[in-house]
Design a protein around this motif. Structure first.
Motif, PDB file in Angstrom:
ATOM      1  N   GLU A   1       0.842  -1.192   0.000  1.00  0.00           N
ATOM      2  CA  GLU A   1       0.000   0.000   0.000  1.00  0.00           C
ATOM      3  C   GLU A   1       0.883   1.250   0.000  1.00  0.00           C
ATOM      4  O   GLU A   1       1.851   1.345   0.757  1.00  0.00           O
ATOM      5  CB  GLU A   1      -0.907   0.005   1.233  1.00  0.00           C
ATOM      6  CG  GLU A   1      -1.984  -1.058   1.217  1.00  0.00           C
ATOM      7  CD  GLU A   1      -2.918  -0.937   2.402  1.00  0.00           C
ATOM      8  OE1 GLU A   1      -3.963  -0.287   2.270  1.00  0.00           O
ATOM      9  OE2 GLU A   1      -2.589  -1.489   3.468  1.00  0.00           O
TER      10      GLU A   1
ATOM     11  N   HIS B   1      -6.541  -0.161  12.068  1.00  0.00           N
ATOM     12  CA  HIS B   1      -7.596  -0.305  11.060  1.00  0.00           C
ATOM     13  C   HIS B   1      -8.480  -1.504  11.393  1.00  0.00           C
ATOM     14  O   HIS B   1      -9.707  -1.439  11.306  1.00  0.00           O
ATOM     15  CB  HIS B   1      -6.996  -0.474   9.667  1.00  0.00           C
ATOM     16  CG  HIS B   1      -8.016  -0.788   8.613  1.00  0.00           C
ATOM     17  ND1 HIS B   1      -8.355  -2.081   8.275  1.00  0.00           N
ATOM     18  CD2 HIS B   1      -8.793   0.024   7.839  1.00  0.00           C
ATOM     19  CE1 HIS B   1      -9.287  -2.063   7.334  1.00  0.00           C
ATOM     20  NE2 HIS B   1      -9.574  -0.799   7.045  1.00  0.00           N
ATOM     21  N   ASP B   2      -7.836  -2.614  11.773  1.00  0.00           N
ATOM     22  CA  ASP B   2      -8.584  -3.840  12.077  1.00  0.00           C
ATOM     23  C   ASP B   2      -9.302  -3.771  13.425  1.00  0.00           C
ATOM     24  O   ASP B   2     -10.250  -4.520  13.659  1.00  0.00           O
ATOM     25  CB  ASP B   2      -7.634  -5.044  12.079  1.00  0.00           C
ATOM     26  CG  ASP B   2      -6.994  -5.288  10.719  1.00  0.00           C
ATOM     27  OD1 ASP B   2      -7.535  -4.784   9.716  1.00  0.00           O
ATOM     28  OD2 ASP B   2      -5.951  -5.966  10.668  1.00  0.00           O
TER      29      ASP B   2
ATOM     30  N   TRP C   1     -10.138   8.402  13.067  1.00  0.00           N
ATOM     31  CA  TRP C   1      -9.999   7.101  12.396  1.00  0.00           C
ATOM     32  C   TRP C   1     -10.458   7.204  10.942  1.00  0.00           C
ATOM     33  O   TRP C   1      -9.806   6.705  10.025  1.00  0.00           O
ATOM     34  CB  TRP C   1     -10.827   6.063  13.149  1.00  0.00           C
ATOM     35  CG  TRP C   1     -10.604   4.632  12.721  1.00  0.00           C
ATOM     36  CD1 TRP C   1      -9.732   3.747  13.236  1.00  0.00           C
ATOM     37  CD2 TRP C   1     -11.288   3.952  11.647  1.00  0.00           C
ATOM     38  NE1 TRP C   1      -9.815   2.531  12.578  1.00  0.00           N
ATOM     39  CE2 TRP C   1     -10.767   2.636  11.598  1.00  0.00           C
ATOM     40  CE3 TRP C   1     -12.281   4.310  10.743  1.00  0.00           C
ATOM     41  CZ2 TRP C   1     -11.210   1.690  10.674  1.00  0.00           C
ATOM     42  CZ3 TRP C   1     -12.714   3.379   9.817  1.00  0.00           C
ATOM     43  CH2 TRP C   1     -12.183   2.091   9.783  1.00  0.00           C
ATOM     44  N   THR C   2     -11.592   7.853  10.728  1.00  0.00           N
ATOM     45  CA  THR C   2     -12.132   8.032   9.375  1.00  0.00           C
ATOM     46  C   THR C   2     -11.179   8.843   8.518  1.00  0.00           C
ATOM     47  O   THR C   2     -10.982   8.561   7.328  1.00  0.00           O
ATOM     48  CB  THR C   2     -13.507   8.723   9.438  1.00  0.00           C
ATOM     49  OG1 THR C   2     -14.413   7.902  10.176  1.00  0.00           O
ATOM     50  CG2 THR C   2     -14.063   8.957   8.047  1.00  0.00           C
TER      51      THR C   2
ATOM     52  N   TYR D   1      -8.129   6.445   7.555  1.00  0.00           N
ATOM     53  CA  TYR D   1      -8.391   5.268   6.716  1.00  0.00           C
ATOM     54  C   TYR D   1      -9.398   5.512   5.588  1.00  0.00           C
ATOM     55  O   TYR D   1      -9.670   4.598   4.803  1.00  0.00           O
ATOM     56  CB  TYR D   1      -8.874   4.115   7.605  1.00  0.00           C
ATOM     57  CG  TYR D   1      -7.828   3.707   8.618  1.00  0.00           C
ATOM     58  CD1 TYR D   1      -6.670   3.046   8.227  1.00  0.00           C
ATOM     59  CD2 TYR D   1      -7.978   4.021   9.967  1.00  0.00           C
ATOM     60  CE1 TYR D   1      -5.702   2.690   9.151  1.00  0.00           C
ATOM     61  CE2 TYR D   1      -7.014   3.667  10.906  1.00  0.00           C
ATOM     62  CZ  TYR D   1      -5.876   3.003  10.488  1.00  0.00           C
ATOM     63  OH  TYR D   1      -4.920   2.656  11.414  1.00  0.00           O
ATOM     64  N   LYS D   2      -9.944   6.728   5.525  1.00  0.00           N
ATOM     65  CA  LYS D   2     -10.877   7.087   4.445  1.00  0.00           C
ATOM     66  C   LYS D   2     -12.062   6.122   4.378  1.00  0.00           C
ATOM     67  O   LYS D   2     -12.564   5.784   3.308  1.00  0.00           O
ATOM     68  CB  LYS D   2     -10.160   7.094   3.078  1.00  0.00           C
ATOM     69  CG  LYS D   2      -8.815   7.798   3.070  1.00  0.00           C
ATOM     70  CD  LYS D   2      -8.909   9.237   3.535  1.00  0.00           C
ATOM     71  CE  LYS D   2      -7.529   9.905   3.509  1.00  0.00           C
ATOM     72  NZ  LYS D   2      -7.541  11.236   4.174  1.00  0.00           N
ATOM     73  N   GLU D   3     -12.495   5.641   5.536  1.00  0.00           N
ATOM     74  CA  GLU D   3     -13.642   4.757   5.643  1.00  0.00           C
ATOM     75  C   GLU D   3     -14.541   5.258   6.768  1.00  0.00           C
ATOM     76  O   GLU D   3     -14.086   5.956   7.679  1.00  0.00           O
ATOM     77  CB  GLU D   3     -13.216   3.320   5.963  1.00  0.00           C
ATOM     78  CG  GLU D   3     -12.315   2.674   4.936  1.00  0.00           C
ATOM     79  CD  GLU D   3     -11.827   1.306   5.385  1.00  0.00           C
ATOM     80  OE1 GLU D   3     -12.474   0.714   6.290  1.00  0.00           O
ATOM     81  OE2 GLU D   3     -10.807   0.823   4.861  1.00  0.00           O
ATOM     82  N   GLU D   4     -15.814   4.889   6.691  1.00  0.00           N
ATOM     83  CA  GLU D   4     -16.726   5.262   7.766  1.00  0.00           C
ATOM     84  C   GLU D   4     -16.410   4.436   9.008  1.00  0.00           C
ATOM     85  O   GLU D   4     -16.210   3.222   8.927  1.00  0.00           O
ATOM     86  CB  GLU D   4     -18.179   5.027   7.333  1.00  0.00           C
ATOM     87  CG  GLU D   4     -19.189   5.481   8.372  1.00  0.00           C
ATOM     88  CD  GLU D   4     -20.628   5.256   7.919  1.00  0.00           C
ATOM     89  OE1 GLU D   4     -21.537   5.452   8.736  1.00  0.00           O
ATOM     90  OE2 GLU D   4     -20.816   4.868   6.742  1.00  0.00           O
ATOM     91  N   TYR D   5     -16.355   5.095  10.144  1.00  0.00           N
ATOM     92  CA  TYR D   5     -16.049   4.396  11.396  1.00  0.00           C
ATOM     93  C   TYR D   5     -17.145   3.364  11.676  1.00  0.00           C
ATOM     94  O   TYR D   5     -18.329   3.700  11.678  1.00  0.00           O
ATOM     95  CB  TYR D   5     -15.960   5.393  12.551  1.00  0.00           C
ATOM     96  CG  TYR D   5     -15.485   4.773  13.849  1.00  0.00           C
ATOM     97  CD1 TYR D   5     -14.132   4.607  14.109  1.00  0.00           C
ATOM     98  CD2 TYR D   5     -16.407   4.358  14.808  1.00  0.00           C
ATOM     99  CE1 TYR D   5     -13.690   4.040  15.287  1.00  0.00           C
ATOM    100  CE2 TYR D   5     -15.973   3.779  15.998  1.00  0.00           C
ATOM    101  CZ  TYR D   5     -14.618   3.625  16.233  1.00  0.00           C
ATOM    102  OH  TYR D   5     -14.185   3.065  17.407  1.00  0.00           O
ATOM    103  N   PRO D   6     -16.773   2.104  11.882  1.00  0.00           N
ATOM    104  CA  PRO D   6     -17.793   1.061  12.089  1.00  0.00           C
ATOM    105  C   PRO D   6     -18.569   1.271  13.377  1.00  0.00           C
ATOM    106  O   PRO D   6     -17.994   1.542  14.423  1.00  0.00           O
ATOM    107  CB  PRO D   6     -16.961  -0.234  12.137  1.00  0.00           C
ATOM    108  CG  PRO D   6     -15.592   0.206  12.528  1.00  0.00           C
ATOM    109  CD  PRO D   6     -15.405   1.571  11.950  1.00  0.00           C
TER     110      PRO D   6
ATOM    111  N   GLU E   1     -10.114 -10.239   4.801  1.00  0.00           N
ATOM    112  CA  GLU E   1     -11.350 -10.281   4.018  1.00  0.00           C
ATOM    113  C   GLU E   1     -11.186 -11.316   2.925  1.00  0.00           C
ATOM    114  O   GLU E   1     -10.398 -11.139   2.004  1.00  0.00           O
ATOM    115  CB  GLU E   1     -11.647  -8.896   3.413  1.00  0.00           C
ATOM    116  CG  GLU E   1     -12.024  -7.851   4.447  1.00  0.00           C
ATOM    117  CD  GLU E   1     -12.451  -6.558   3.795  1.00  0.00           C
ATOM    118  OE1 GLU E   1     -12.560  -6.541   2.543  1.00  0.00           O
ATOM    119  OE2 GLU E   1     -12.657  -5.578   4.516  1.00  0.00           O
TER     120      GLU E   1
END
Length: 449
Positions: A145, A163-164, A254-255, A258-263, A290
């Motif tokens: 990455e 991230h995990d 966190w978002t 990692y450019k992702e929605e926080y779970p 995954e």
């Protein structure tokens, strides 16, 4: 009634009792030593037994696998000075844990203490076995990455770990970043092994020991190990958090990284929270992977195949990039030492006694039960966790899924080149060879399940 009169001091009495408990819990190492004598000497020459396997089967009901395991544990974990005793560093593990550790590298065993439960050691072994399924070529194809190329190894591990584990990220984000507090968060049980998988690198195991402050990262593929200190851990955490645009709110930070929605985690009922608080902290965390969804099988085998419709060359996920400079692929096909041999039982007084009683003693089970009883009475710290049946089912399904996928790819290769109109190039041949190795590995693994 006979009056019991104590002799000696309490310390002497306690030492004697501890010694007896130790003998009971670690008798398996001497069993392996005595079986090894029968294997390596002519002590059985004047008996009706052909070899140590024949003897152990007839007298004790032990099969070839059990005999090999007893001897292997003795040879690997026995003392160098006296191989009828256990090496000091392995005392307290017990038979069941050492049996799991037999096929684990020294670099990983070095990070495990007797406080790790059987299931936790099993988790570590599964991580190693999972990484062995991935070839060096597949690692090269993955690529690293871009966002972590400038980070050092510890920062790369933490970047993937956070991230995990968003909850771990949140706990540390809301902490004071003091080294003592960080260690307490990372290793609440006093020691912890985290496994993460980095694209283009493979699995890395982060080991943290609170009492010594020892922090190591072990590459599961090549067993290269690096050591870090607590200050470097704190500095790496801060460097990761500094990547966020908004550092005030943990979820937003966190978002941002990692450019992702926080779970979002479902709310836990008060009763569940209470049970969770009482649960023993686990010391091993497996890498989160995954898994790709398996492609559906062809519905009609007689359906007309359009030439060029599909080809092994159209699947870069299992094709090497460079056929002229091909790194060697480790086949990792483990020798199966658990092949059951049919042995003819020899008549003996002891075997007749076993037949008369109608029961065959399970020595491995007896030893494990003895360990549990002894350690519970001596230290009140015995771990009584049982194997989780659902994990066994999941392992079986994963193995079977891999077998089916490798078989599909090999069948595709045969279909593409069966007409002899086109000759496969080196890349196509290497790809199908890798899948054949995977298929062989998984079939051997399936036998153990």
């Amino acid at each position: 009634m006979i009056e019991i009169i104590p002799t000696g001091t309490f310390d002497e009495w306690q030492q004697a009792l501890d010694t007896e408990f130790s003998k009971s819990a670690e008798s398996f190492i001497r069993i392996g030593y005595l079986l090894k004598i029968a294997r390596d000497t002519d002590i059985l020459k004047d008996t009706p037994y052909a070899n140590v396997i024949d003897y152990a089967k007839t007298r004790y009901g032990l099969d070839k696998t059990q005999v090999s395991r007893f001897i292997a544990i003795n040879e690997r974990f026995g003392s160098k000075e006296d191989d009828s005793t256990l090496r000091d560093k392995y005392k307290g593990f017990g038979y069941a844990k050492l049996a799991l550790m037999l096929n684990m590298p020294d670099e990983i065993i070095e990070e495990i203490s007797p406080d790790y439960s059987k299931s936790e050691i099993e988790d570590i072994k599964k991580e190693i076995d999972e990484e062995k399924k991935i070839s060096d070529i597949e690692i090269l194809i993955e690529g690293k990455e871009e966002c972590i190329k400038k980070l050092n190894e510890l920062e790369q591990v933490l970047h993937q770990l956070f991230h995990d584990n968003p909850e771990l990220f949140m706990k540390i984000h809301t902490s004071t970043y003091e080294t003592a507090e960080l260690i307490d968060i990372f290793a609440p049980a006093g020691e912890m092994i985290y496994s993460v998988r980095l694209l283009g690198v493979g699995r890395l195991m982060l080991s943290i020991k609170a009492d010594s402050g020892r922090i190591t990262i072990t590459n599961v593929r090549n067993m290269e190990k690096t050591e870090w200190n607590i200050e470097e851990l704190a500095e790496s955490v801060i460097n990761i958090f500094s990547m966020a645009v908004d550092t005030e709110d943990p979820a937003k930070a966190w978002t941002s990284i990692y450019k992702e929605e926080y779970p979002k985690k479902a709310e836990v009922a008060p009763v569940q929270q209470e049970k969770s608080a009482q649960r023993k902290e686990k010391k091993v965390q497996k890498a989160k992977i995954e898994k790709p969804k398996p492609q559906p099988a062809e519905k009609d085998a007689e359906e007309e195949q359009i030439p060029g419709q599909d080809s092994v060359l159209n699947h870069p996920e299992y094709l090497p990039e460079n056929s002229n400079n091909m790194p060697a692929v480790q086949e990792n096909i483990q020798n199966n030492t658990a092949i059951m041999g049919n042995t003819t039982e020899k008549p003996s007084d002891s075997s007749e006694m076993i037949k008369t009683s109608g029961e065959t003693p399970d020595f491995e089970k007896d030893i494990e039960e003895s360990e549990k009883t002894s350690l519970r009475m001596a230290t009140n710290a015995i771990n009584t966790e049982c194997e989780d049946a659902s994990e066994s089912i999941e392992s079986f399904m994963n193995c079977w899924e891999t077998i089916c996928e490798a078989n599909r790819k090999i069948a595709l290769f045969i279909e593409d080149y069966s007409t002899m109109d086109v000759t496969p190039d080196n890349m196509a041949i290497e790809a199908v060879r890798i899948n054949a190795v995977t298929l062989a590995n998984e079939l051997e693994h399936l036998k153990t399940l």
